[in-house]
Write an enzyme that holds these catalytic residues in place. Structure first.
Site, mmCIF file in Angstrom:
data_model
loop_
_atom_site.group_PDB
_atom_site.id
_atom_site.type_symbol
_atom_site.label_atom_id
_atom_site.label_comp_id
_atom_site.label_asym_id
_atom_site.label_seq_id
_atom_site.Cartn_x
_atom_site.Cartn_y
_atom_site.Cartn_z
ATOM 1 N N LYS A 189 0.882 -1.173 0.000
ATOM 2 C CA LYS A 189 0.000 0.000 0.000
ATOM 3 C C LYS A 189 0.921 1.224 0.000
ATOM 4 O O LYS A 189 1.137 1.874 1.026
ATOM 5 C CB LYS A 189 -0.932 -0.050 1.221
ATOM 6 C CG LYS A 189 -2.142 0.833 1.105
ATOM 7 C CD LYS A 189 -3.161 0.483 2.168
ATOM 8 C CE LYS A 189 -4.139 1.617 2.440
ATOM 9 N NZ LYS A 189 -4.935 2.048 1.312
HETATM 10 N N1 PMP Z 1 -7.603 -1.469 -3.276
HETATM 11 C C1 PMP Z 1 -7.000 -0.282 -3.111
HETATM 12 C C2 PMP Z 1 -6.216 0.293 -4.235
HETATM 13 C C3 PMP Z 1 -7.122 0.418 -1.908
HETATM 14 O O1 PMP Z 1 -6.543 1.602 -1.737
HETATM 15 C C4 PMP Z 1 -7.898 -0.136 -0.864
HETATM 16 C C5 PMP Z 1 -8.058 0.618 0.427
HETATM 17 N N2 PMP Z 1 -7.038 0.346 1.320
HETATM 18 C C6 PMP Z 1 -8.482 -1.387 -1.064
HETATM 19 C C7 PMP Z 1 -8.329 -2.024 -2.295
HETATM 20 C C8 PMP Z 1 -9.282 -2.053 0.026
HETATM 21 O O2 PMP Z 1 -8.430 -2.455 1.059
HETATM 22 P P1 PMP Z 1 -8.926 -2.517 2.566
HETATM 23 O O3 PMP Z 1 -10.154 -3.336 2.557
HETATM 24 O O4 PMP Z 1 -7.805 -3.161 3.294
HETATM 25 O O5 PMP Z 1 -9.168 -1.120 3.002
#
Ligand code: PMP
Length: 332
Positions: free
Chosen positions: A185
């Protein structure tokens, strides 16, 4: 005077929201090598709790490992800091943003050419001698950590959780798996997301659906995507998509509910003919998709399976599911 936006945890110290600063030449600002996490806290019977704190913190460390950034804090220390930041905010329903950024130890891409005006002085583990810096894949850049907390309601607005949102397939491809490493991330990965999101909203849609470089459906700008067809739940494999923690939660909850869940390559036309579709994400929670590229999805509103999974998700997040009490980290 304390700002109305509260305080920010910055390298181990709480600072007023407006006083939390870094140098304008910091490396992350210039080149996008940094890590973020986003978490939500929900109120429950036993007070406020952060949803899947351990899993988010683990992903933060894994993102740093992928980028070659040395996290200057221990795992438990950072979990405690996130709880402290939430407690200091006084909020019980909140979004928690953790950011690891690289300082001003270097001014160019070749980060190991240190800079005499580095912001080491702000760093808790500051070493006088550059030779002591960790020589990692990020070129010895020193990481700093910020935790900010703010109120966040439904990401796409109050009606979206019931009525669903309108989505367009983006003209931008999701990162190639071997370009910026999608399991991380990484702050820089959000340039791709921003281009897609801004294009979609400028064209009057609520969100973008991004395809990968081969044309298969991948994810939203900040969400994973699911389809329902004939009672089966489908989601793309994790190739160029983030390993979303809400995605993992929905897969678990759906299987516990007796549903079959299949991870497979998904084409754009499969989305058009799905019975239901929805996005998942910490911010987006479980948001129904009612329209893609001008085509209604299913009945053109939240479908029954989406509604059921959404209810399971909110039950878990608010501590109403005994089976998943371990997903919640109480603030106190
Ligand atoms: N894809 C992307 C590109 C994101 O930024 C996020 C948000 N973090 C997600 C998917 C979903 O991840 P999460 O459920 O861990 O928030």
């Amino acid at each position: 005077m304390r700002s109305t936006r509260g305080v920010i945890w910055h390298d181990g110290r709480f600072q007023d929201w407006h006083a939390a600063r870094t140098h304008v030449m910091n490396h992350t600002l210039n080149y996008g090598i940094g890590v973020i996490e986003g978490l939500r806290a929900y109120p429950g019977d036993r007070g406020s709790a952060i949803f899947r704190l351990r899993d988010h913190t683990r992903r933060l460390f894994e993102s740093a490992q992928i980028l070659g950034i040395d996290v200057p804090y221990g795992f438990d220390e950072l979990m405690a800091a996130q709880r402290d930041a939430l407690a200091a905010s006084g909020l019980d329903a909140a979004y928690v943003r953790v950011t690891l950024y690289c300082g001003v130890d270097a001014l160019g891409l070749h980060a190991d050419d240190g800079h005499p005006d580095s912001d080491d002085a702000q760093h808790p583990a500051a070493a006088d001698d550059k030779d002591d810096w960790p020589q990692d894949a990020a070129g010895g850049l020193r990481a700093h950590c910020v935790i900010a907390v703010w109120h966040m309601g439904p990401y796409f607005g109050a009606r979206a959780l019931d009525a669903g949102i309108r989505v367009r397939v983006s003209s931008y491809s999701r990162h190639h798996v071997n370009s910026t490493l999608c399991r991380a991330k990484a702050t820089g990965n959000y340039l791709n997301s921003m281009l897609a999101y801004r294009e979609a909203t400028r064209d009057g849609y609520d969100e973008a659906l991004m395809l990968d470089h081969t044309g298969f459906v991948m994810e939203g700008s900040g969400e994973n995507v699911f389809l329902v067809r004939d009672g089966v739940l489908y989601t793309p494999e994790l190739t160029a998509a983030l390993d979303g923690i809400t995605r993992r939660s929905i897969i678990t909850l759906a299987r516990e509910d007796g549903m079959q869940v299949i991870e497979k390559p998904i084409t754009r036309d499969e989305v058009y003919i799905a019975d239901e579709a929805f996005f998942t994400g910490t911010a987006a929670e479980v948001t129904p998709i009612r329209e893609v590229d001008g085509r209604s999805i299913g009945s053109g509103t939240r479908g029954p399976i989406t509604e059921r999974l959404q209810a399971h998700f909110f039950d878990a997040a608010h501590g109403r599911l005994d089976a998943h009490g371990d997903w919640l980290s109480p603030v106190r």
